[in-house]
Each structure stands twice: as structure tokens, then as C-alpha cells.
Design an enzyme around this catalytic site. Structure first.
Site, PDB file in Angstrom:
ATOM      1  CD  GLU A 288      36.246  44.495  31.746  1.00 44.84           C
ATOM      2  OE1 GLU A 288      35.736  44.019  32.775  1.00 44.84           O
ATOM      3  OE2 GLU A 288      37.475  44.716  31.640  1.00 44.84           O
TER       4      GLU A 288
ATOM      5  CG  HIS B 195      37.106  45.473  35.863  1.00 46.23           C
ATOM      6  ND1 HIS B 195      36.584  44.304  35.356  1.00 46.23           N
ATOM      7  CD2 HIS B 195      37.170  45.313  37.208  1.00 46.23           C
ATOM      8  CE1 HIS B 195      36.316  43.465  36.349  1.00 46.23           C
ATOM      9  NE2 HIS B 195      36.675  44.040  37.476  1.00 46.23           N
TER      10      HIS B 195
ATOM     11  CB  CYS C 204      39.192  41.665  37.642  1.00 45.88           C
ATOM     12  SG  CYS C 204      39.102  42.540  39.239  1.00 45.88           S
TER      13      CYS C 204
END
Length: 310
Positions: free
Chosen positions: A237, A235, A142
């Protein structure tokens, strides 16, 4: 194989409950293999959430990973206790003589600032320069991706008309990319950002290759030749509930925020969101660790040299 993290790290209990194989220090020293040395530069304010999310993904691979956590020395965290940082984190000065198989640079909530205005920008630039000679492959996330693209290649971030917020479908632009080996033709990824990088700016740079993108979210994955540097604009994750936390936070603060797209069932914030990206996130990190780190990193990390595909 397991991920080796400090026994008392909050993530340890969470991952054990999820059947993620976490290895203790005592067990690790008895194994006659060299674990991958991964350094995590955690720039997120919610450090415990982020270290847990990334530990979960790094631990769900066939490889043994030893994770070192690092925070910025030139910035004092307001959301993570000094006790936690002192117990589990290191600083750049403490590790800069070391070499690592991989480095992860996370996002940070500073994207609407000019890069040079960020309090720790000079320190981050020093770390990114150091990574070219001391790290085999660096994985930027990001804002960390935007920072890396700007510092290494001069790519400017561009403001969006409104926040890109939600979970969006993506494709692999480069079908032969081993970073996306095993992926479905369309896969979902969360995004939460006010800025972007333009495809046209990236295409002007011969050393960069666009690997994946989204019609609505834009370019998603960029790599240098050989994957010494990888840039991820979203993102993957994130936990299932992370966007909800951000949404509730902004609503409570009275900030203008739309319901995250493709997230709540029937766009109803009262209903529990469903993760549609967990399997692709696990595969993304597994592919990075296997193909861009484990398969090509030298067994003796002291042999890492200054050659780079920058």
C-alpha cells in the site's frame, strides 16, 4: 465503483484529484445496492497517510466499499490529532456488535517489542478473536500479520540481522492462488521491517498455506483455507515516497540505515524514487475484495457465523 468515506476526511480531496471515484453520503443513499462494509484498524502512527493509501487501493475496484476507520482505545496517538480521531475514527466498543465483510489490520512500529509488551496487545487480541465471528475475511499487514500469526497460530517473529528495507522481487509460490490472479511472474513489493516469520515455522501448520515469497524478503503472503485470514508481510500500500520519508527520518535522527534497495534510480537518494509496485498493489486489493470478500460474503451480514478455517 466508488469508495464511500467521510466527506471531510483529508483523503477525500487527494483521491478526487487522482481520479479515484469517491462517493458522498448523499449519493450513496440513492443507490439500491449494498456496499461492502470494510473496517480499517489503523495502527500506524501516520494515520492520515495510511488511511489515504488504503482508501486509494480500496477505491480502485468495481465494487462499492464503505470504509469505517478504527483506532485503539487503549493507546493515545502521538502523531495524529485527537480532533481527527474524534471526527473520523471509532473504537472497538462502539462497533463490536456489528458485522463486516472485511477487516484490515495495519502494521505498527512496535515489531522489536515482544507482543505482550505492546500497550494495546490485550485489546488487539480481543479484536482478532472477535473477527473470527464478526468478519468474513481479515487482511493483516506487516506487523499486523506477525501479530495475527502469533495470536491465532503461535508463530513467533524472528529478528533480522539488519533492517529489511527496500523494494524486492516476489513470485507466487502457489500458482493457482486467486489472490495473485493476473499478476506478472515477478512483481515488486516494498518492505520495511526488523523482524520476519520463518517459512519452516509456517510449514508446520496445516491450516496455513504460503502463497507468495521473495528470495531476499522471505515469505510474503500466507492464507488460511478459503481466505478467511490473509497475512501480508510487506507494504504494497505504500506510496512512491513513503520509503524515502522513512529513510530521511532515520538519517536525520542519526539512526543506522542503509539506502533502500531497488528504490532510488542508481541508488542515488537525491533522485526521485520510481514506483514499481503500484499496479500489483491495486490488483492485490482488487482480488482480495472480489474473490475473498464480495464473491463469498453473505448479503445479510447478520448471517455471518462462527465457522472459521482457523
Amino acid at each position: 465503483m466508488p469508495i464511500k468515506i467521510p466527506n471531510e476526511l483529508p483523503a477525500t480531496k487527494t483521491l478526487a484529484e487522482e481520479n479515484i471515484f469517491v462517493m458522498t453520503d448523499e449519493r450513496a443513499v440513492s443507490q439500491d445496492i449494498r456496499p461492502l462494509q470494510i473496517l480499517l484498524l489503523n495502527l500506524m502512527p501516520t494515520k492520515i497517510d495510511t488511511e489515504t493509501q488504503l482508501s486509494r487501493l480500496l477505491g480502485n475496484t468495481p465494487l462499492q466499499v464503505e470504509l469505517t476507520l478504527m483506532h485503539m482505545q487503549s493507546h493515545r496517538s502521538k502523531n495524529t490529532s485527537q480532533e481527527h480521531l474524534l471526527a473520523f475514527y471509532t473504537t472497538f466498543d462502539q462497533i463490536k456488535e456489528n458485522n463486516y465483510d472485511g477487516l484490515i489490520i495495519t502494521g505498527a512500529p512496535v515489531e522489536q517489542m515482544e507482543f505482550e509488551e505492546v500497550e494495546y496487545w490485550d485489546e488487539l487480541c480481543e479484536i482478532m478473536d472477535w473477527s473470527l465471528t464478526h468478519v468474513h475475511s481479515t487482511f493483516h499487514i506487516c506487523w499486523g500479520a506477525q501479530a495475527g500469526l502469533f495470536h491465532h497460530f503461535g508463530v513467533q517473529k524472528r529478528p533480522l540481522e539488519k533492517k529489511l528495507f527496500g523494494v524486492f522481487p516476489h513470485i507466487a509460490d502457489y500458482k493457482r492462488s486467486i489472490l495473485f490472479r493476473g499478476f506478472d511472474d515477478v512483481f515488486m513489493v516494498p518492505h520495511s521491517r526488523h523482524t520476519t516469520v520463518d517459512r519452516a515455522d509456517l510449514e508446520k501448520i496445516p491450516d496455513l498455506k504460503i502463497l507468495s515469497s521473495s528470495e531476499e524478503a522471505g515469505v510474503f503472503a500466507i492464507s488460511t483455507k478459503g481466505g478467511r485470514q490473509i497475512f501480508i508481510t510487506g507494504h504494497p500500500e505504500y506510496d512512491a515516497g513513503t520509503l524515502n520519508k522513512e529513510y530521511v527520518r532515520d538519517v536525520t535522527a542519526g539512526k543506522p540505515i542503509e539506502i533502500p534497495k531497488n528504490y532510488f534510480p542508481d541508488d542515488d537518494p537525491s533522485r526521485e524514487p520510481i514506483s514499481t509496485w503500484r499496479s500489483s498493489a491495486n490488483l492485490l486489493y482488487s482480488n482480495w475484495l472480489n474473490y475473498f470478500v464480495y464473491q463469498t460474503t453473505p448479503y445479510d451480514l447478520k448471517k455471518l457465523n462462527s465457522e472459521t478455517d482457523k
